[in-house]
Structures are given as structure tokens and as C-alpha cells.
Design an enzyme around this catalytic site. Structure first.
Site, PDB file in Angstrom:
ATOM      1  N   LYS A  50     -16.632  -7.218  76.326  1.00 24.24           N
ATOM      2  CA  LYS A  50     -16.266  -8.417  77.283  1.00 24.24           C
ATOM      3  C   LYS A  50     -17.362  -9.416  77.171  1.00 24.24           C
ATOM      4  O   LYS A  50     -17.120 -10.597  77.234  1.00 24.24           O
ATOM      5  CB  LYS A  50     -16.464  -7.440  78.596  1.00 24.24           C
ATOM      6  CG  LYS A  50     -15.275  -6.757  78.913  1.00 24.24           C
ATOM      7  CD  LYS A  50     -15.416  -5.870  80.110  1.00 24.24           C
ATOM      8  CE  LYS A  50     -14.325  -5.108  80.460  1.00 24.24           C
ATOM      9  NZ  LYS A  50     -14.410  -4.048  81.598  1.00 24.24           N
ATOM     10  N   GLN A  94     -18.775  -2.388  85.765  1.00 21.42           N
ATOM     11  CA  GLN A  94     -18.110  -1.621  85.055  1.00 21.42           C
ATOM     12  C   GLN A  94     -17.807  -0.240  85.616  1.00 21.42           C
ATOM     13  O   GLN A  94     -18.932   0.465  85.956  1.00 21.42           O
ATOM     14  CB  GLN A  94     -18.650  -1.490  83.358  1.00 21.42           C
ATOM     15  CG  GLN A  94     -18.090  -0.638  82.585  1.00 21.42           C
ATOM     16  CD  GLN A  94     -16.684  -1.142  82.181  1.00 21.42           C
ATOM     17  OE1 GLN A  94     -16.536  -2.481  81.825  1.00 21.42           O
ATOM     18  NE2 GLN A  94     -15.663  -0.477  81.978  1.00 21.42           N
ATOM     19  N   ASP A 117     -12.608  -9.071  88.457  1.00 22.08           N
ATOM     20  CA  ASP A 117     -11.733  -7.904  88.417  1.00 22.08           C
ATOM     21  C   ASP A 117     -10.497  -7.717  89.311  1.00 22.08           C
ATOM     22  O   ASP A 117      -9.590  -6.990  89.110  1.00 22.08           O
ATOM     23  CB  ASP A 117     -12.486  -6.647  88.492  1.00 22.08           C
ATOM     24  CG  ASP A 117     -12.898  -5.798  87.230  1.00 22.08           C
ATOM     25  OD1 ASP A 117     -12.191  -6.247  86.205  1.00 22.08           O
ATOM     26  OD2 ASP A 117     -13.708  -4.895  87.157  1.00 22.08           O
TER      27      ASP A 117
END
Ligand code: NAP
Length: 281
Positions: A50, A94, A117
Site C-alpha cells: 500500500k 491495518q 478504508d
């Protein structure tokens, strides 16, 4: 006949080019903060990817790595700091978090405007109401890949196997929105006869996390099959779909790896760009 392969890597590279072009036209540099807790090798590898993606498209990567022994209060404090930081447009924590840390609390602490997200209840609420907001990356990536390959969604029957808040449920919400107009069934582990549901599907999305769950017997001939599942086995990464048998009957199929995964990563960049633009209006 063998199914058409829906190349997520190719579409993701197109999305990345679009983001890079848009970022190059800005008079500021968007910032994506990644927060990684603990030493799970898969999480480390995901976050590395990412960060690399972000840098490739001109987004500043701001990285924080914390020990698995970190206290919830310290993680909360870091989120507060990132929420207040003007250079940070997107915050990605994460998942999964190590035992003892509560992911829900952390996600809810993120400023919804920086929730790239798309998992904050505020953003999921906007999605449920069909309103603009940051949407979860995997469902958005699936919609984009269907669009790129001109796979009609309006009026067709879609079966989504899985009802998680990360994938299945938001995807079902998007597909059933007015203007998208699919007829959606969400299947799950309590579904009485999975094959009876899935063989009805024009588009079948497998997001169960169960390797090889979907075989040729679950697929209507000519259907589009989107394999979201990612499981690590001795033989490498595998999806929820038994690719070898299903590729012979489906009309189109995403491979694992190289299907939904790269799209998820690409949509994180899109969300970061959107978050940056929205914060500066
Ligand atoms: P999750 O939270 O574990 O949810 C799995 C869902 O699948 C649940 O709703 C579960 O039903 C259902 N399910 C499990 N086994 C089933 C079975 N045998 N038959 C029917 N339904 C079944 O997982 P998730 O976070 O949604 O992730 C799903 C998979 O996608 C995982 O492999 C994950 O690694 C992968 N993933 C991939 C990407 C990507 O970018 N490629 C992104 C996110 C996730 P119940 O609700 O009844 O338990």
C-alpha cells in the site's frame, strides 16, 4: 469453453494512472497514514504494498509501526494525532489487530473524513443511505472491474457469498442501489442450500474465506465469477473458487492472485485522493 479472465492487475494499473494524473494536477500532496501493529508477516507485506502504491502515484506515505504490546490508549493517541495532522488525508489501520486491541474502537476513533478504508460506521451509514461518502475498497474495486469489462449489473441476479462488513454487506448495498439495480442475494454459512442459490446467479461473488468453496456445480453456465477470497496455503495464495473447474463453465472470472486484490489496493488510492479533495473544498 474457457472463461474470459478479468485482469485485476491491468484494471488496477489504469486506476493508478488516473490517480497519478489527478494528483499531479493538485497544488498540494495528499498524505496517506498507515498504522501497522505487531509483526504479522502478511500484514507487513500488505502495508508495504500500500505504501509503495501511494508513492508511485505521488501520494505521501506516512507510516507508523507499533509493537504488538502497545496499549490501546497509545494507539488511540496516535489516531488522535493523525486526525489532527493537516498533512494526513487518509488513515489506514491495518487489520487484523493483535489480541487485546479493539479494532471497532480504533475504527470509530478515525475521523470519518479520513477513513479511507470506508469502515467507520458513519461512512457505512452513508452507504446504507445511498449517500456520498468513503466506501470500502474491495466492493468499490469489484464494481470498477465489472464496469471496465462492460459486465451489465442492472436487472441481473447477483449472489454474494459472505455478509461481512468489510466485503459482502457493503457490496450487496452498492449492487442494490437505485441506478445500479442488481437483484441481490447475500448467502452465508447458514444458507440452507448454497448451490441452489449460487446457480441462479448471473454474477457470483465469493467472499467467504473458504478455499475451493465454489466449484463448477455452484456456477450457472456463462456466469461472471468474482473471487474475493484470499487464503494462504502451502501452494501459495488461493481464492474461494476452484479456478480449474469453474473457468470451464463461467463466462468470466477473476483469478487469485491478480483479480480483486490489486483492485482493492488501487481503490485505497482513489479514496485517499477523494478524501484529500473533500477536505480542501
Ligand atoms: P469474514 O469476515 O470471515 O466473513 C466471511 C463470510 O463468509 C461470513 O459472512 C460467513 O458467514 C461466510 N462464509 C464462511 N464460510 C462459508 C461457507 N462455507 N458457505 C457460505 N458462507 C460462508 O471474511 P471477510 O473479511 O469478508 O473476507 C472474506 C474473504 O475475502 C477472506 O478470504 C479475505 O481474506 C478475503 N478478502 C480479500 C480482499 C481482497 O482484496 N482480495 C479484501 C478483503 C477480504 P457467517 O456470517 O454466517 O459467518
Amino acid at each position: 469453453m474457457s472463461a474470459r479472465i478479468l485482469d485485476g492487475k491491468l484494471v488496477a494499473s489504469r486506476v493508478k494512472e488516473e490517480v497519478a494524473t489527478a494528483v499531479a494536477g493538485l497544488d498540494y500532496i495528499p498524505g496517506l497514514a498507515t498504522v501497522l501493529v505487531g509483526d504479522d508477516p502478511a500484514s507487513h507485506s500488505y502495508v508495504r504494498g500500500k505504501r509503495r502504491d501511494a508513492e508511485q502515484v505521488g501520494i505521501r506515505s506516512i507510516h507508523h509501526e507499533l509493537s504488538h504490546t502497545v496499549a490501546q490508549s497509545a494507539l488511540d493517541a496516535l489516531i488522535d494525532e493523525l486526525n489532527a495532522d493537516e498533512e494526513v488525508d487518509g488513515i489506514l489501520v491495518q487489520l487484523p489487530l493483535p489480541d487485546g486491541l479493539d479494532a471497532e474502537t480504533i475504527i470509530e476513533r478515525i475521523n470519518p473524513a479520513k477513513d479511507v478504508d470506508g469502515l467507520h460506521p458513519h461512512n457505512l451509514g452513508l452507504l446504507a443511505l445511498s449517500r456520498r461518502g468513503l466506501r470500502p475498497c474491495t466492493p468499490s474495486g469489484i464494481m470498477r472491474i465489472l464496469d471496465e469489462y462492460d459486465i451489465a449489473v442492472s436487472g441481473v441476479k447477483v449472489v454474494v457469498v459472505g455478509r461481512s462488513f468489510l466485503v459482502g454487506r457493503p457490496l450487496a448495498l452498492i449492487l442494490s442501489e437505485k441506478g445500479v439495480d442488481a437483484t441481490v442475494t447475500m448467502a452465508h454459512s447458514r444458507t440452507r442450500d448454497l448451490a441452489a442459490e449460487t446457480t441462479e446467479a448471473d454474477i457470483l461473488v465469493a467472499a467467504a474465506g473458504s478455499p475451493g468453496l465454489i466449484t463448477a456445480e455452484h456456477v450457472k453456465p456463462g456466469a461472471t465469477v468474482i473471487d474475493v477470497g484470499v487464503s494462504r496455503t502451502d501452494g501459495g495464495l488461493v481464492g474461494d473458487v476452484d479456478f480449474e473447474s469453474v473457468v470451464e463453465i463461467a463466462g468470466a472470472i477473476t483469478p487469485v492472485p491478480g483479480g480483486v486484490g490489486p483492485m482493492t489496493r488501487a481503490m485505497l488510492l482513489v479514496n485517499t485522493l477523494r478524501a484529500a479533495e473533500a477536505r480542501r473544498i
